[in-house]
Structure formats: structure tokens, C-alpha cells
Design an enzyme around this catalytic site. Structure first.
Site, PDB file in Angstrom:
ATOM      1  N   CYS B  37       0.815  -1.209   0.000  1.00  0.00           N
ATOM      2  CA  CYS B  37       0.000   0.000   0.000  1.00  0.00           C
ATOM      3  C   CYS B  37       0.848   1.257   0.000  1.00  0.00           C
ATOM      4  O   CYS B  37       0.345   2.349  -0.200  1.00  0.00           O
ATOM      5  CB  CYS B  37      -0.880   0.001   1.242  1.00  0.00           C
ATOM      6  SG  CYS B  37       0.130  -0.159   2.726  1.00  0.00           S
ATOM      7  N   CYS B 107      -0.390  -5.081   7.479  1.00  0.00           N
ATOM      8  CA  CYS B 107      -0.228  -3.964   8.408  1.00  0.00           C
ATOM      9  C   CYS B 107       0.461  -4.444   9.697  1.00  0.00           C
ATOM     10  O   CYS B 107       1.263  -3.725  10.286  1.00  0.00           O
ATOM     11  CB  CYS B 107      -1.577  -3.341   8.739  1.00  0.00           C
ATOM     12  SG  CYS B 107      -2.699  -3.239   7.326  1.00  0.00           S
TER      13      CYS B 107
HETATM   14  S1  FES Z   1      -3.137  -0.604   4.524  1.00  0.00           S
HETATM   15 FE1  FES Z   1      -1.091   0.003   4.517  1.00  0.00          FE
HETATM   16  S2  FES Z   1      -0.371  -0.589   6.398  1.00  0.00           S
HETATM   17 FE2  FES Z   1      -2.425  -1.035   6.484  1.00  0.00          FE
END
Ligand code: FES
Lengths: 233, 142
Positions: B37, B107
């Protein structure tokens, strides 16, 4: 019979002729379920290559969506209506991915088992992380300055961030060019390989290279959009 | 995305946000990112060289709620632990504690990676700081 549950792609659910995994049976013309292991490339009858000519893809998309459209199946059996709905939605997904070069690479890497959630991965270059982190901190400061209506602070931060934004947009272009280069190399390897497959070692190397580029890209992309958002306010 | 109560609680009241002096030889800094992400996390620990106990931990995360909660929890967990104990914390422990859904596993991986990176940074500082009989490669990095 529940047509969507058959071991699809081998023989036609209606007339039993071999289908070859196509959208319609070559013998009787009935719509077919998608083979279990089917992927977006196959959906469009394309090899697993990454440089895809946009207008040809679009033409094929229109042709297929017209053929698979549920309107053509209003008087067909329930199972066929269901297949038409399924195939139409898969078609849209496939088109959305294949026409976007970045999504297409990501999809290919997924097919090749490279992008599993939570899997061990390589860290991005530390300098890049460092830079991304610092810029995020500046964005935070700008937010803080806005909250306390500290105009002096805002006026010093803004130009600095605009500068950084330009810099990162440049990086994004670079990374996209890298990705395009890797995609061309992948295609060349596929073309050279036997049976349309690149040799395993070469494949692995190219996949890892693309994975690496995509990883770098996600930091840059993420940052560019946060900066854009913040500066737009 | 529906977050679990524990995630929301950490998100609204993150523990140990901030930073420690990067140059302090007893401080280790881990800066890691999630390529999925593009989010980044910094976690710092202050370690007593005699006892090997983590006396202080701080973090700063630019990321989603789960990443913030994971790092907040990670700092709470490592405080008071020895280096070895802290290194045994697994992302799956965090997933369980915060009831993270599968799409949020990365995450928690970020937090585990950050703990490891911070401790490794401290270790290489220690190795560099102690005038060792044989020069270590870590010393060259400083
Ligand atoms: S979506 Fe990027 S760390 Fe959680």
C-alpha cells in the site's frame, strides 16, 4: 443441472463437444462457464504478455460484451442467463485490468504467485523510505499549521512541499518507464521461450524485477496522492 | 472497512507516539514500509545495554488504522521486555490481539518488521560502539 459448477473448459455442458475453453461452444453455440483456472489473458484470447495494444483490446471488449450481454439471453434457460451475467462481469474485470499497464503487471505477478498478502517481501531502498517518511512529516506539519492558522509556517511549508511534489512526480514517471521497460523484456522472453513460455530462470528474474518496481511505485504513488490532496486544500 | 474495537481504541488513543533521539547510542530506529500500500512506519526503542531491557518505545506511522493500531500495540508490548523477548513477537500475535482481517495482515507484518529493524539498528550501534577486538561490518555502516 447447475452449469456453473461443472468442470468447465473441457466439454460443452449442453452438447458434450470439446469447447477448448472458449466463451461459446464451437459445435452448438451455447454460452460456456469459465474454466476454473481461466485468467484474464485467456478471456481475451491473449498470451500472457504485457504490452497490449489498446485499440485492439477495446474492439475485442466491445465485441465480447455485445455477445455475452444478458439482453441476448432473456429467453434462454436460467442457467444460460446466469452464465451470461457471470461472463459479462468477468469481462468488465478483465478489461479494467488489461487496459491499465500497472494493473496488468500486478495481475500477472499475482497469477505467478508473487503478491501474496503478508508474504515475506523485500524492503524498499532505505533512502526512498527515508524520503517518504520525511515528506509525510512535512505534510503533518502543514496540517498542524493549518489547524492553528499559522500563516507564516504555512507559507514556508507550501513551497517546500510543492518542490517535493514535482520531484516525486518525476520519480513516478521514472518508475513507470522502468516498468514499461521490464514489461517489454518480459514479452520478448515469452516470445523467445518454447511454447510461448520464457525459461524458468529468466521468468523468475523478470518477475522479481517487476515486483521490485511495483513495490517502489506504491510508495511513490501513495505519497504523490497525499501531497496532491494536502496541497489542493 | 469495519475495524475491531481494539483497533479503534488504539487508533483514537495511540500509545507512545513520538520519537527518540536517533543519534543516542542506546536508541535503535526501525523505518519500514509496506509495499502493498505504500505506507511507512517508524519505531524506536531505547535499550539499557546492561540489562538488555527495552525501557522506552516510540512510533510514528503514516498508514491505515490497522497499521497505527499495530504499531501502537507493538510499542506497548516491547516496553519492559528484553531484546530477545521482543524479537519473538510475531505479526500473528498482533493479528490475534487486534482481530485483523486477512486483508490487513500486511499492516501487522509492518509492525513486526519495525521491531526487528529497530533492534537490529541498536545491535549494530552497540557492535560499532564497543571497541571490538575484530572490526565488525556493522561498524562500517555507521
Ligand atoms: S493498509 Fe497500509 S499498512 Fe495497512
Amino acid at each position: 443441472m447447475n452449469v456453473t459448477q461443472t468442470a468447465a473448459g473441457t466439454s460443452c455442458w449442453s452438447c458434450n463437444a470439446a469447447t477448448g475453453g472458449g466463451h461459446f461452444c464451437a459445435a452448438c453455440g451455447k454460452i460456456q462457464p469459465l474454466p476454473r483456472d481461466a485468467n484474464y489473458f485467456q478471456f481475451f484470447g491473449l498470451p500472457r504478455k504485457l504490452v497490449i495494444e489498446g485499440s485492439a483490446l477495446e474492439a475485442k471488449f466491445h465485441q465480447l460484451s455485445w455477445k455475452l450481454h444478458p439482453d441476448n439471453f432473456v429467453r434462454a434457460a436460467e442457467a444460460e442467463r446466469q452464465l451470461s451475467l457471470e461472463r459479462s462481469s468477468q469481462l468488465n474485470d478483465a478489461y479494467r485490468v488489461l487496459r491499465d499497464p500497472v494493473a496488468c503487471v500486478e495481475y500477472l505477478l499475482g497469477l505467478e504467485g508473487m503478491r501474496k498478502e503478508g508474504a515475506a517481501k523485500q524492503q524498499a531502498p532505505p533512502e526512498l523510505l527515508e524520503e517518504v517518511f520525511e515528506l509525510n512529516e512535512s505534510l503533518d506539519e502543514l496540517r498542524g499549521a493549518r489547524q492553528s492558522a499559522d500563516q507564516v509556517e504555512i507559507n514556508t511549508l507550501r513551497p517546500r512541499l510543492q518542490e517535493a511534489q514535482k520531484n516525486f512526480e518525476g520519480k513516478l514517471r521514472e518508475v513507470d518507464a522502468d516498468l514499461a521497460g521490464a514489461a517489454r523484456d518480459w514479452d520478448a522472453a515469452v516470445d523467445r521461450g518454447t511454447n510461448g513460455n520464457a525459461s524458468n530462470a529468466e521468468r523468475g528474474k523478470l518477475l522479481a524485477r517487476m515486483n521490485d518496481i511495483l513495490n517502489r511505485r506504491s510508495y511513490i504513488r501513495n505519497l504523490v496522492s497525499s501531497v496532491e490532496q494536502e496541497l489542493a486544500e | 472497512m469495519a475495524y475491531s474495537d481494539k483497533v479503534v481504541e488504539h487508533y483514537n488513543h495511540p500509545r507512545n507516539v513520538g520519537s527518540l533521539d536517533k543519534k543516542d547510542p542506546s536508541v535503535g530506529t526501525g523505518l519500514v514500509g509496506a509495499p502493498e500500500c505504500g505506507d511507512v512506519m517508524k519505531l524506536q526503542v531505547k535499550i539499557n545495554p546492561q540489562t538488555q531491557v527495552i525501557e522506552e518505545a516510540k512510533f510514528k506511522t503514516f498508514g491505515c488504522g490497522s497499521a497505527i493500531a499495530s504499531s501502537s500495540l507493538a510499542t506497548e508490548w516491547v516496553k519492559g521486555k528484553t531484546v530477545e523477548e521482543a524479537l519473538s513477537i510475531k505479526n500473528t500475535d498482533i493479528v490475534r490481539e487486534l482481530s485483523l482481517p486477512p486483508v490487513k495482515i500486511h499492516c501487522s507484518v509492518l509492525a513486526e518488521d519495525a521491531i526487528k529493524a529497530a533492534i537490529n539498528d541498536w545491535k549494530s550501534k552497540q557492535a560499532a560502539g564497543v571497541p571490538a577486538a575484530e572490526p565488525t561490518t556493522a561498524a562500517a555502516k555507521q
